[in-house]
Design an enzyme around this catalytic site. Sequence first.
Site, short mmCIF file in Angstrom:
data_model
loop_
_atom_site.label_atom_id
_atom_site.label_comp_id
_atom_site.label_asym_id
_atom_site.label_seq_id
_atom_site.Cartn_x
_atom_site.Cartn_y
_atom_site.Cartn_z
CE1 TYR A 37 13.36 -1.44 4.24
CE2 TYR A 37 13.17 -0.93 6.71
CZ TYR A 37 12.74 -1.19 5.52
OH TYR A 37 11.26 -1.50 5.19
CG ASP A 44 7.54 -6.05 -11.16
OD1 ASP A 44 7.96 -6.95 -11.22
OD2 ASP A 44 7.40 -5.09 -12.25
CG ASP A 96 2.54 -4.24 5.31
OD1 ASP A 96 3.15 -4.60 6.22
OD2 ASP A 96 2.33 -2.85 5.19
CE LYS A 146 11.50 -3.77 -11.16
NZ LYS A 146 10.58 -4.56 -11.83
CG ASP A 192 8.60 -2.83 4.74
OD1 ASP A 192 7.81 -3.31 5.67
OD2 ASP A 192 8.55 -1.73 4.14
#
Length: 370
Positions: free
Chosen positions: A142, A226, A254, A193, A250
């Site tokens: 970000y 993932d 969600d 990851k 983020d």
Amino acid sequence: MASFNLFLLPGDGIGPEIMVQVKEVLSWFEKRGVAKFETESGLVGGCAYDAHGKAISESDMALAQAADAVLFGAVGGPKWADVPYDARPEAGLLRLRKDLGLFANLRPAICYPALASASSLKPELVEGLDILIVRELTGGVYFGEPKEIVTLENGEKRAVDTQVYSTHEIERIARVAFDLAGTRRNKVSSAEKHNVMKSGVLWKQVVTKVGKEEYPQVELEHVLADNCAMQLVRRPKQYDVIVCDNLFGDILSDVAAMLTGSLGMLPSASLGAPDAVTGKRKSLYEPVHGSAPDIAGKGLANPIAMIGSFAMALRYSFGLGDAADLLDKAISRVLDGGTRTADIAAPGENTVSTTEMGAAIVAALNEISA
Ligand code: IPM
Ligand code: MG
């Protein structure tokens, strides 16, 4: 009576209408003598751009810096799709996070029993779900530099975002996650990851070290981000606290939010480091949902995530844990009683407006404390 200074930034879309309901709740606590809340309001996002060409003004930034806590509604909407990138509505929120040093974003995903059937997953998978996503909020892709679009010699364009983390940034967010796990079910799942990203390799090393040296009593597992997304929709109750970087947080938050039935239910807290002298943390509280321009102004918005965000402020900024428990209980009671805004209603169920939902929560506060 203790007095706190709250800076309200309702923002765009449904932000203002859900903030009105927080004010009702806030004055209930004042009348009960729990604390005094001095409030001041400012502009952020598209409305700030309309007023002064920036996503947040310097004077509103100064008020945010000075407040005991900031309550933030939501920003953005199609009206501002074409404003300059630096003045886009989201820039106001990102500046608040960065300038206030709000590195720790707490996103609880709790499935109220009454809403298990509103989830897109089978009720038995989400009933009693209680997970906490701890998202790093001031670093990573970000904010990493370079962040740019350049034109190459051959005329082609090249876009760059930079994912970057240093040790101290990972250590401090890991500590927040371990500390909170200690107040819950003692388990931290760290998502990154490391199989493709150097920042993931360092993330995993640092979290492992902090866990081993400072929190040996907390169980720590590592999960590829993932896979974590997949596990969240497969068997979400395996998680207690998930800690991750800004971008994965983020996305995963969600996913976690939707497990609970509606984005309209999810509060969040963004906290800075404790001040060396006063011990106070800078803080901002906001619902996880966005500005929902499609339903703005229609009285359809669910104010629970915003009111729940105020409950988090009571807990984390004002040291009023009992008041926060009371407010959480009032929300549960209203849901148990079958009161539903449109986003959490089953087909054919009666729905109430934003104002009616707010009023029902105030009524529940009265009943519980009678
Ligand atoms: C969130 C939002 C923001 C983010 C946007 C509005 C910039 O999606 O708080 O999750 O990406 O952090
Ligand atoms: Mg988001």
